[in-house]
Scaffold this motif. Sequence first.
Motif, short mmCIF file in Angstrom:
data_model
loop_
_atom_site.label_atom_id
_atom_site.label_comp_id
_atom_site.label_asym_id
_atom_site.label_seq_id
_atom_site.Cartn_x
_atom_site.Cartn_y
_atom_site.Cartn_z
N ILE A 5 28.72 17.67 -70.83
CA ILE A 5 28.26 16.48 -71.56
C ILE A 5 28.22 16.81 -73.04
O ILE A 5 27.63 17.82 -73.45
N VAL A 6 28.82 15.97 -73.86
CA VAL A 6 28.91 16.21 -75.30
C VAL A 6 27.96 15.26 -76.04
O VAL A 6 27.96 14.04 -75.78
N TYR A 35 25.74 20.09 -64.66
CA TYR A 35 26.11 19.71 -66.02
C TYR A 35 25.85 20.86 -66.99
O TYR A 35 24.98 21.71 -66.77
N ARG A 36 26.61 20.84 -68.05
CA ARG A 36 26.41 21.74 -69.19
C ARG A 36 26.36 20.87 -70.43
O ARG A 36 27.25 20.03 -70.64
N LEU A 37 25.32 21.01 -71.24
CA LEU A 37 25.13 20.16 -72.41
C LEU A 37 25.59 20.90 -73.66
O LEU A 37 25.11 21.99 -73.98
N VAL A 38 26.53 20.27 -74.37
CA VAL A 38 27.06 20.84 -75.62
C VAL A 38 26.66 19.94 -76.78
O VAL A 38 26.99 18.75 -76.80
N HIS A 39 25.95 20.50 -77.74
CA HIS A 39 25.58 19.81 -78.98
C HIS A 39 26.58 20.27 -80.05
O HIS A 39 26.67 21.46 -80.34
N THR A 40 27.32 19.34 -80.62
CA THR A 40 28.32 19.75 -81.61
C THR A 40 27.69 20.12 -82.95
O THR A 40 28.31 20.79 -83.77
N GLY A 41 26.47 19.65 -83.19
CA GLY A 41 25.83 19.92 -84.48
C GLY A 41 26.28 18.97 -85.57
O GLY A 41 26.03 19.21 -86.76
N GLN A 42 26.92 17.84 -85.19
CA GLN A 42 27.36 16.86 -86.19
C GLN A 42 26.16 16.34 -86.98
O GLN A 42 26.22 16.20 -88.19
N HIS A 43 25.08 15.99 -86.28
CA HIS A 43 23.80 15.73 -86.94
C HIS A 43 22.95 16.98 -86.76
O HIS A 43 22.67 17.39 -85.65
N ASP A 62 23.05 23.90 -73.88
CA ASP A 62 23.57 25.20 -73.45
C ASP A 62 24.39 25.83 -74.55
O ASP A 62 24.56 27.05 -74.60
N SER A 63 24.91 24.99 -75.46
CA SER A 63 25.74 25.48 -76.55
C SER A 63 25.59 24.54 -77.75
O SER A 63 25.49 23.32 -77.58
N ASN A 64 25.56 25.10 -78.95
CA ASN A 64 25.53 24.31 -80.18
C ASN A 64 26.67 24.79 -81.07
O ASN A 64 26.69 25.94 -81.49
N LEU A 65 27.62 23.90 -81.31
CA LEU A 65 28.79 24.27 -82.11
C LEU A 65 28.46 24.38 -83.59
O LEU A 65 29.23 24.97 -84.35
N ASP A 66 27.34 23.78 -84.00
CA ASP A 66 26.80 23.97 -85.36
C ASP A 66 27.81 23.64 -86.45
O ASP A 66 27.96 24.37 -87.42
N SER A 103 32.23 13.34 -82.92
CA SER A 103 32.21 14.29 -81.80
C SER A 103 32.86 13.70 -80.56
O SER A 103 33.54 14.40 -79.80
N THR A 104 32.65 12.41 -80.34
CA THR A 104 33.21 11.72 -79.16
C THR A 104 34.73 11.82 -79.17
O THR A 104 35.35 12.22 -78.17
#
Length: 363
Positions: A5-6, A35-43, A62-66, A103-104
């Motif tokens: 999930i992004v 599920y695995r939750l990925v935060h792109t860090g856009q905000h 689970d992950s932050n692309l920052d 991000s979408t």
Amino acid sequence: MNITIVAGARPNFMKIAPIIEAIQNKKEEGFNLNYRLVHTGQHYDKNLSGTFFEELNIPLPDSNLDVKSGTQAEQTAAIMIGFEKELKQNPCDLVMVVGDVTSTMACTIVAKKAHVKVAHVEAGIRSGDMRMPEEINRIVTDSLTDYFFTTSNYANDNLVRLGVSKSNIFFVGNVMIDTLLKNEKRLQKPELWEQLYLSSKKYLVMTLHRPSNVDEEKRLKTLITQIVTLGEAFPIIFPVHPRTQKLLSNLNLNFKNLHYVNPLGYLEFNYLVKHAFAVITDSGGITEETTVMNVPCMTLRDNTERPETCDIGTNILVGNDPEKIEKAFKILFSGTWKQGEIPELWDGHAAKRIVHHLASMSS
């Protein structure tokens, strides 16, 4: 089924919260859904993203692309590079994207090039305005998506016209409203309520962040001046988006009834919206919430990707046309604002429907 999930920006977190809860509940029933939750860090500002994890009980990513800030191209590139590494390290069966932020689109492109199927929550909405970055994001995302979860029949019709098979379109309702209805009793009075001596239905809320409204100083100054003048009998609460703050600092717009405040968390902001006399905004998502809470809403745009908020709900489009804005204020103060209704399937159960379909796919 393993789902990535992004989420990347403020509106995304409101949409993923009920989906994650529904997945967890389905898994407890014995379904093979992970599920695995990925935060792109856009905000990356805490008030734009961080508080949502706490307020809406969303598990930490689970992950932050920052990726943080940058131009449209810089952000898109950084998200794609980061998400490509993420998918290689953590393969999945399905990537779920929500909404229409950078991000979408970026993660959809990466997923499809990695031969991973994509589900798009809030698919099919269109404004027809190609000047909006979000419209480009919607078009690109939906051109690659495999499973389309929609909020309205308008969105369904848009997708059918594009040639999407009806068997891949799932009309499920609005996950944003799932979150609102679940948290309505938890809404919190912000500190500024006492500080500014606010009382219910005796103030206005304004938000501005669209480039068409805030990127040109003269237009922004004219717009705010007119709104503040027309609404002079009411305090106007203006949570200022970081994008808008940069321009406002040069304009020296000081009015007795205009109160600049920092971005608020979900629970505090929606408390303000619920108790406002009216909302003036250029946001799409807020028009959905005002429709459900039956709060008059003026949208400072010439078009909307959520026509149901105008046709069925409490929203009116005024653009930045001085005559339309003045007319809307006259209607508002005359007490004859239209009575809205709640659109079909905006009932708090959209996420359950989404996860029901996912469970069917995985079985």
